[in-house]
Design a protein around this motif. Structure first.
Motif, mmCIF file in Angstrom:
data_model
loop_
_atom_site.group_PDB
_atom_site.id
_atom_site.type_symbol
_atom_site.label_atom_id
_atom_site.label_comp_id
_atom_site.label_asym_id
_atom_site.label_seq_id
_atom_site.Cartn_x
_atom_site.Cartn_y
_atom_site.Cartn_z
ATOM 1 N N ASN A 66 11.538 -0.816 9.386
ATOM 2 C CA ASN A 66 10.230 -0.691 8.741
ATOM 3 C C ASN A 66 10.172 0.463 7.753
ATOM 4 O O ASN A 66 9.189 0.584 7.006
ATOM 5 C CB ASN A 66 9.128 -0.484 9.789
ATOM 6 C CG ASN A 66 8.931 -1.676 10.697
ATOM 7 O OD1 ASN A 66 8.569 -1.519 11.852
ATOM 8 N ND2 ASN A 66 9.166 -2.882 10.207
ATOM 9 N N SER A 92 10.779 -4.836 6.334
ATOM 10 C CA SER A 92 11.731 -4.916 7.440
ATOM 11 C C SER A 92 13.124 -5.019 6.832
ATOM 12 O O SER A 92 13.593 -6.103 6.484
ATOM 13 C CB SER A 92 11.436 -6.129 8.329
ATOM 14 O OG SER A 92 12.302 -6.140 9.442
ATOM 15 N N GLU A 113 4.086 -4.178 5.164
ATOM 16 C CA GLU A 113 5.279 -3.888 5.962
ATOM 17 C C GLU A 113 6.545 -4.263 5.211
ATOM 18 O O GLU A 113 6.568 -5.225 4.440
ATOM 19 C CB GLU A 113 5.249 -4.663 7.290
ATOM 20 C CG GLU A 113 6.412 -4.313 8.227
ATOM 21 C CD GLU A 113 6.326 -5.044 9.557
ATOM 22 O OE1 GLU A 113 6.219 -4.372 10.595
ATOM 23 O OE2 GLU A 113 6.373 -6.284 9.556
ATOM 24 N N PRO A 133 2.582 0.218 8.150
ATOM 25 C CA PRO A 133 2.579 -0.736 9.257
ATOM 26 C C PRO A 133 2.202 -0.129 10.608
ATOM 27 O O PRO A 133 1.841 -0.869 11.520
ATOM 28 C CB PRO A 133 4.018 -1.273 9.265
ATOM 29 C CG PRO A 133 4.830 -0.243 8.559
ATOM 30 C CD PRO A 133 3.915 0.345 7.538
#
Length: 321
Positions: free
Chosen positions: A166, A282, A280, A36
């Motif tokens: 991340n 999270s 990505e 990312p």
């Protein structure tokens, strides 16, 4: 490079070859993946600023609310006159609240997007005539060596926005260890951490109605077309974001809507219909879970602030090294 007696710029931006090697390696794995950090070219950084203002994206406004509500308590923990490092400083909007409350002697914004970093640091230098700023263009996810001129003073790191989410567990552990080494004995870390919550709320934050997050995700392909001579056709990929309950994380992907071949830096890659590039993660934490990660990384929890809806948390940690 010295811009003025109060603004200094240090350029350690990753070389194009580093991006090329990372991307080609990631596209050769069974689950194609691109880190990312490559979202953040100049346009990607601007798109992320827009994301932070979206109604669905609760993270930024909740973190700002906590900084406003508990600024005096945070300042008491940090103390004045420190050297303040900010990892992933971006547009440097949140840091203004912290600068006003803490009044550090030196501020060190660290970001991978050189153009965005320079603009934000210049704006801060204009607005804070008492502050010395050393802007460092760097990939903080890898090992770093900062200028010797930043030695001295008590060191505090600020890592906002739940960017720690991340990173996979081992990556988060490694980064926190490097931060602990950076701040050293008596140093501290102020860090934003997103919390586990209702899945619908989480998924809405990454699938906004204006499709800014989708544009942000696809801009990665535009960057590869420009910098690595790739031939991605954006209309043949769609943005996907969903919550992985087993891993307590939002995942973002770019999904190929058809079978196709893509050229990247002279290499050819086949995409099946429905095959994705994982762009990505999270991760979402519990308070106890994050404190355990911090402890094994060299930090002791001192204070935590949480909003009344239990959406987001800010932690102040002290180095145990």
């Amino acid at each position: 490079m010295t811009i003025s007696n109060r603004l200094h710029f240090h350029d350690f931006q990753p070389a194009l070859g580093d991006i090329k090697d990372d991307v080609l390696s990631g596209l050769q794995t069974e689950q194609k993946v691109i880190a990312p950090k490559y979202f953040y070219d100049a346009h990607g950084s601007k798109l992320f600023d827009r994301i932070c203002r979206l109604p669905e994206y609760y993270l930024t406004r909740t973190e700002i609310g906590l900084l406003k509500q508990y600024g005096s308590e945070i300042a008491e923990c940090i103390g004045s006159g420190a050297t303040l490092f900010e990892l992933g400083s971006g547009s440097s909007s949140k840091i203004r609240l912290l600068l006003d409350a803490v009044r550090p002697s030196i501020y060190v914004p660290m970001d991978i997007s050189k153009e965005h970093l320079f603009g934000a640091a210049s704006s801060l230098a204009n607005d804070y005539d008492w502050l010395e700023i050393h802007a460092v263009c760097i990939d903080y996810s890898n090992s770093w060596q900062l200028p010797r001129s930043l030695q001295g003073n008590r060191r505090i790191a600020y890592f906002p926005g739940s960017s720690i989410g991340n990173l996979h567990d081992n990556e988060a552990h490694a980064l926190l260890k490097r931060i602990a080494e950076l701040v050293g004995v008596d140093g501290g870390l102020l860090i934003g951490v997103d919390l586990i919550k209702n899945v619908k709320l989480l998924e809405a934050a990454y699938n906004d109605r204006q499709q800014v997050t989708a544009a942000f995700n696809k801009n990665l392909l535009t960057r590869l077309n420009r910098e690595l001579n790739a031939d991605f056709r954006l209309e043949r990929f769609e943005h996907q974001a969903f919550y992985n309950r087993d891993m307590n994380r939002i995942e973002m992907h770019l999904s190929s809507i058809c079978s196709q071949f893509i050229q990247v830096a002279g290499q050819r890659f086949h995409f099946r219909a429905g095959e994705t590039i994982h762009t990505e993660n999270s991760y979402k934490y519990s308070i106890a879970g994050f404190h355990q990660l911090a402890l094994r990384s060299g930090f002791a929890a001192v204070k935590v602030w949480v909003d009344r809806d239990n959406l987001f948390s800010i932690h102040y940690l002290e180095s145990r090294r």
